[in-house]
Design a protein around this motif. Structure first.
Motif, PDB file in Angstrom:
ATOM      1  N   TYR A  73       0.848  -1.181   0.000  1.00  0.00           N
ATOM      2  CA  TYR A  73       0.000   0.000   0.000  1.00  0.00           C
ATOM      3  C   TYR A  73       0.894   1.245   0.000  1.00  0.00           C
ATOM      4  O   TYR A  73       1.837   1.341   0.785  1.00  0.00           O
ATOM      5  N   LEU A  74       0.576   2.195  -0.889  1.00  0.00           N
ATOM      6  CA  LEU A  74       1.387   3.405  -1.027  1.00  0.00           C
ATOM      7  C   LEU A  74       0.484   4.634  -1.086  1.00  0.00           C
ATOM      8  O   LEU A  74      -0.585   4.601  -1.700  1.00  0.00           O
ATOM      9  N   SER A  75       0.946   5.720  -0.475  1.00  0.00           N
ATOM     10  CA  SER A  75       0.229   6.984  -0.551  1.00  0.00           C
ATOM     11  C   SER A  75       1.238   8.118  -0.418  1.00  0.00           C
ATOM     12  O   SER A  75       2.116   8.063   0.444  1.00  0.00           O
ATOM     13  N   MET A  76       1.124   9.141  -1.281  1.00  0.00           N
ATOM     14  CA  MET A  76       2.065  10.253  -1.275  1.00  0.00           C
ATOM     15  C   MET A  76       1.462  11.459  -0.564  1.00  0.00           C
ATOM     16  O   MET A  76       0.296  11.812  -0.783  1.00  0.00           O
ATOM     17  N   GLU A  77       2.284  12.099   0.277  1.00  0.00           N
ATOM     18  CA  GLU A  77       1.834  13.267   1.027  1.00  0.00           C
ATOM     19  C   GLU A  77       2.851  14.400   0.882  1.00  0.00           C
ATOM     20  O   GLU A  77       4.055  14.149   0.741  1.00  0.00           O
ATOM     21  N   ARG A  78       2.354  15.643   0.917  1.00  0.00           N
ATOM     22  CA  ARG A  78       3.214  16.821   0.814  1.00  0.00           C
ATOM     23  C   ARG A  78       3.086  17.650   2.083  1.00  0.00           C
ATOM     24  O   ARG A  78       1.992  17.784   2.639  1.00  0.00           O
ATOM     25  N   LYS A  79       4.201  18.214   2.539  1.00  0.00           N
ATOM     26  CA  LYS A  79       4.179  19.015   3.758  1.00  0.00           C
ATOM     27  C   LYS A  79       3.560  20.378   3.474  1.00  0.00           C
ATOM     28  O   LYS A  79       3.998  21.106   2.587  1.00  0.00           O
ATOM     29  N   VAL A  80       2.544  20.718   4.236  1.00  0.00           N
ATOM     30  CA  VAL A  80       1.870  22.015   4.140  1.00  0.00           C
ATOM     31  C   VAL A  80       1.836  22.598   5.547  1.00  0.00           C
ATOM     32  O   VAL A  80       1.140  22.083   6.429  1.00  0.00           O
ATOM     33  N   GLY A  81       2.617  23.665   5.756  1.00  0.00           N
ATOM     34  CA  GLY A  81       2.734  24.199   7.108  1.00  0.00           C
ATOM     35  C   GLY A  81       3.507  23.240   7.991  1.00  0.00           C
ATOM     36  O   GLY A  81       4.626  22.878   7.700  1.00  0.00           O
ATOM     37  N   TYR A  82       2.848  22.793   9.083  1.00  0.00           N
ATOM     38  CA  TYR A  82       3.503  21.872  10.012  1.00  0.00           C
ATOM     39  C   TYR A  82       2.999  20.438   9.878  1.00  0.00           C
ATOM     40  O   TYR A  82       3.399  19.568  10.647  1.00  0.00           O
ATOM     41  N   SER A  83       2.138  20.201   8.913  1.00  0.00           N
ATOM     42  CA  SER A  83       1.585  18.855   8.766  1.00  0.00           C
ATOM     43  C   SER A  83       1.684  18.397   7.312  1.00  0.00           C
ATOM     44  O   SER A  83       2.029  19.178   6.416  1.00  0.00           O
ATOM     45  N   TYR A  84       1.384  17.126   7.084  1.00  0.00           N
ATOM     46  CA  TYR A  84       1.421  16.555   5.737  1.00  0.00           C
ATOM     47  C   TYR A  84       0.004  16.281   5.261  1.00  0.00           C
ATOM     48  O   TYR A  84      -0.847  15.817   6.032  1.00  0.00           O
ATOM     49  N   LYS A  85      -0.231  16.570   3.972  1.00  0.00           N
ATOM     50  CA  LYS A  85      -1.545  16.320   3.378  1.00  0.00           C
ATOM     51  C   LYS A  85      -1.393  15.437   2.155  1.00  0.00           C
ATOM     52  O   LYS A  85      -0.453  15.578   1.367  1.00  0.00           O
ATOM     53  N   SER A  86      -2.343  14.533   1.987  1.00  0.00           N
ATOM     54  CA  SER A  86      -2.297  13.588   0.872  1.00  0.00           C
ATOM     55  C   SER A  86      -2.452  14.321  -0.457  1.00  0.00           C
ATOM     56  O   SER A  86      -3.287  15.222  -0.593  1.00  0.00           O
ATOM     57  N   ILE A  87      -1.638  13.957  -1.440  1.00  0.00           N
ATOM     58  CA  ILE A  87      -1.735  14.555  -2.773  1.00  0.00           C
ATOM     59  C   ILE A  87      -2.003  13.487  -3.833  1.00  0.00           C
ATOM     60  O   ILE A  87      -1.920  13.760  -5.032  1.00  0.00           O
ATOM     61  N   SER A  88      -2.301  12.279  -3.403  1.00  0.00           N
ATOM     62  CA  SER A  88      -2.554  11.213  -4.367  1.00  0.00           C
ATOM     63  C   SER A  88      -3.556  10.230  -3.790  1.00  0.00           C
ATOM     64  O   SER A  88      -3.736  10.143  -2.570  1.00  0.00           O
ATOM     65  N   LYS A  89      -4.204   9.505  -4.667  1.00  0.00           N
ATOM     66  CA  LYS A  89      -5.062   8.433  -4.216  1.00  0.00           C
ATOM     67  C   LYS A  89      -4.190   7.272  -3.749  1.00  0.00           C
ATOM     68  O   LYS A  89      -3.159   6.985  -4.354  1.00  0.00           O
ATOM     69  N   PRO A  90      -4.580   6.609  -2.660  1.00  0.00           N
ATOM     70  CA  PRO A  90      -3.800   5.448  -2.205  1.00  0.00           C
ATOM     71  C   PRO A  90      -3.717   4.390  -3.307  1.00  0.00           C
ATOM     72  O   PRO A  90      -4.674   4.173  -4.054  1.00  0.00           O
ATOM     73  N   VAL A  91      -2.565   3.772  -3.419  1.00  0.00           N
ATOM     74  CA  VAL A  91      -2.323   2.765  -4.449  1.00  0.00           C
ATOM     75  C   VAL A  91      -2.118   1.415  -3.784  1.00  0.00           C
ATOM     76  O   VAL A  91      -1.379   1.302  -2.797  1.00  0.00           O
ATOM     77  N   THR A  92      -2.778   0.393  -4.296  1.00  0.00           N
ATOM     78  CA  THR A  92      -2.573  -0.975  -3.827  1.00  0.00           C
ATOM     79  C   THR A  92      -1.875  -1.768  -4.914  1.00  0.00           C
ATOM     80  O   THR A  92      -2.332  -1.801  -6.058  1.00  0.00           O
ATOM     81  N   HIS A  93      -0.770  -2.373  -4.552  1.00  0.00           N
ATOM     82  CA  HIS A  93       0.028  -3.159  -5.509  1.00  0.00           C
ATOM     83  C   HIS A  93       0.036  -4.609  -5.031  1.00  0.00           C
ATOM     84  O   HIS A  93       0.645  -4.938  -4.025  1.00  0.00           O
ATOM     85  N   GLY A  94      -0.701  -5.470  -5.726  1.00  0.00           N
ATOM     86  CA  GLY A  94      -0.799  -6.865  -5.311  1.00  0.00           C
ATOM     87  C   GLY A  94       0.418  -7.688  -5.690  1.00  0.00           C
ATOM     88  O   GLY A  94       0.896  -7.614  -6.821  1.00  0.00           O
ATOM     89  N   ILE A  95       0.908  -8.457  -4.735  1.00  0.00           N
ATOM     90  CA  ILE A  95       2.046  -9.346  -5.017  1.00  0.00           C
ATOM     91  C   ILE A  95       1.747 -10.777  -4.580  1.00  0.00           C
ATOM     92  O   ILE A  95       2.628 -11.626  -4.567  1.00  0.00           O
ATOM     93  N   SER A  96       0.479 -11.052  -4.249  1.00  0.00           N
ATOM     94  CA  SER A  96       0.137 -12.382  -3.746  1.00  0.00           C
ATOM     95  C   SER A  96       0.344 -13.463  -4.800  1.00  0.00           C
ATOM     96  O   SER A  96       0.604 -14.615  -4.475  1.00  0.00           O
ATOM     97  N   GLY A  97       0.243 -13.081  -6.067  1.00  0.00           N
ATOM     98  CA  GLY A  97       0.430 -14.077  -7.122  1.00  0.00           C
ATOM     99  C   GLY A  97       1.838 -14.623  -7.182  1.00  0.00           C
ATOM    100  O   GLY A  97       2.091 -15.663  -7.790  1.00  0.00           O
ATOM    101  N   LEU A  98       2.766 -13.904  -6.542  1.00  0.00           N
ATOM    102  CA  LEU A  98       4.160 -14.345  -6.564  1.00  0.00           C
ATOM    103  C   LEU A  98       4.421 -15.460  -5.558  1.00  0.00           C
ATOM    104  O   LEU A  98       5.445 -16.134  -5.641  1.00  0.00           O
TER     105      LEU A  98
END
Length: 265
Positions: A73-98
């Motif tokens: 699971y991945l999600s990108m955040e950018r620092k705005v002021g003193y906190s971080y805010k999400s700038i992308s939709k969370p991404v799920t990368h499946g690896i169970s097939g491996l």
């Protein structure tokens, strides 16, 4: 004598029971043990990197688990002021097939999930998490920042216009010309697009427009702008490539991008 024999038998029995109990305890611990560990999880191979040239921003590191891994699971955040805010939709990368208990993160095409080269200067963090088939997981934040400078500007022209890493002499010559004021950012960019090396690529009109957006504006084309420039290039009454190039070079967006890099527009 009978008492001694009885005591010896009792001592022997206690020793046997203690061995059985200890072994059972060890076996139970082994049966219920759980371990998921991550090593060297970074972006670009360095701790808290500053991504300037974007030459290397592959997600790196290894994950080990005693159970089969399932999802990243991945999600990108950018620092705005003193906190971080999400700038992308969370991404799920499946690896169970491996069907694996070990995963090398560099095997995942991280660059397709997040277009870091399009981000503005600032401080960022990537939320990274991974779980296994039992729902047990591992997570962490990976911090990095993006900074623009003259070296990055020159490097981006090589990478985005010529699609290669710079040769050292050419890079040094172009950087010195830019920083000394012998050539402006517009002049240097124009020289790249009008160079024999670029023209040898024989791009069609669609590829040419996309290359202008990528190399000069650092982004993908918007539909309205793309259609406008394609209409010029497809007119059929002349070669309008130099005209379209000049419109990009003289645009407020390119001027602002040069300002972000700190180069003489």
């Amino acid at each position: 004598m009978k008492h001694k024999k009885f005591l010896c038998m009792m001592m022997a029995l206690c020793m046997m029971l203690s061995v059985v109990m200890i072994n059972r305890k060890v076996e139970a611990k082994e049966d219920t043990s759980y371990q998921m560990t991550g090593y060297g999880i970074t972006i670009g191979g360095t701790k808290d990197p500053v991504l300037e040239s974007f030459k290397s921003y592959q997600l790196e590191g290894q994950i080990f688990s005693d159970k089969q891994l399932r999802n990243i699971y991945l999600s990108m955040e950018r620092k705005v002021g003193y906190s971080y805010k999400s700038i992308s939709k969370p991404v799920t990368h499946g690896i169970s097939g491996l069907r694996t208990r070990y995963y090398d993160l560099s095997s995942m095409n991280f660059t397709d999930l997040f277009k870091i080269e399009n981000y503005t200067p600032g401080e960022y963090r990537l939320y990274f998490a991974i779980d296994n088939v039992d729902g047990q997981g591992f997570s962490k934040y990976i911090y990095f920042s993006i900074g623009f400078d003259e070296r990055t500007f020159v490097h981006e022209l090589y990478r985005c216009v010529l699609d290669r890493e710079p040769d050292q002499k050419g890079f040094d010559d172009n950087l010195n010309a830019l920083t000394s004021g012998r050539i402006s950012a517009r002049g240097l960019a124009r020289a790249f697009y009008q160079s024999p090396e670029f023209k040898k690529k024989n791009l069609n009109n669609d590829q040419y427009v996309r290359q202008l957006y990528k190399g000069l504006l650092g982004r993908y084309p918007d539909t309205e702008g793309y259609n406008n420039w394609m209409a010029w290039l497809n007119r059929g009454d002349g070669d309008y490539r130099d005209f379209v190039l000049e419109q990009f070079l003289n645009s407020p967006e390119f001027e602002n991008r040069c300002r972000n890099f700190g180069v003489n527009y």
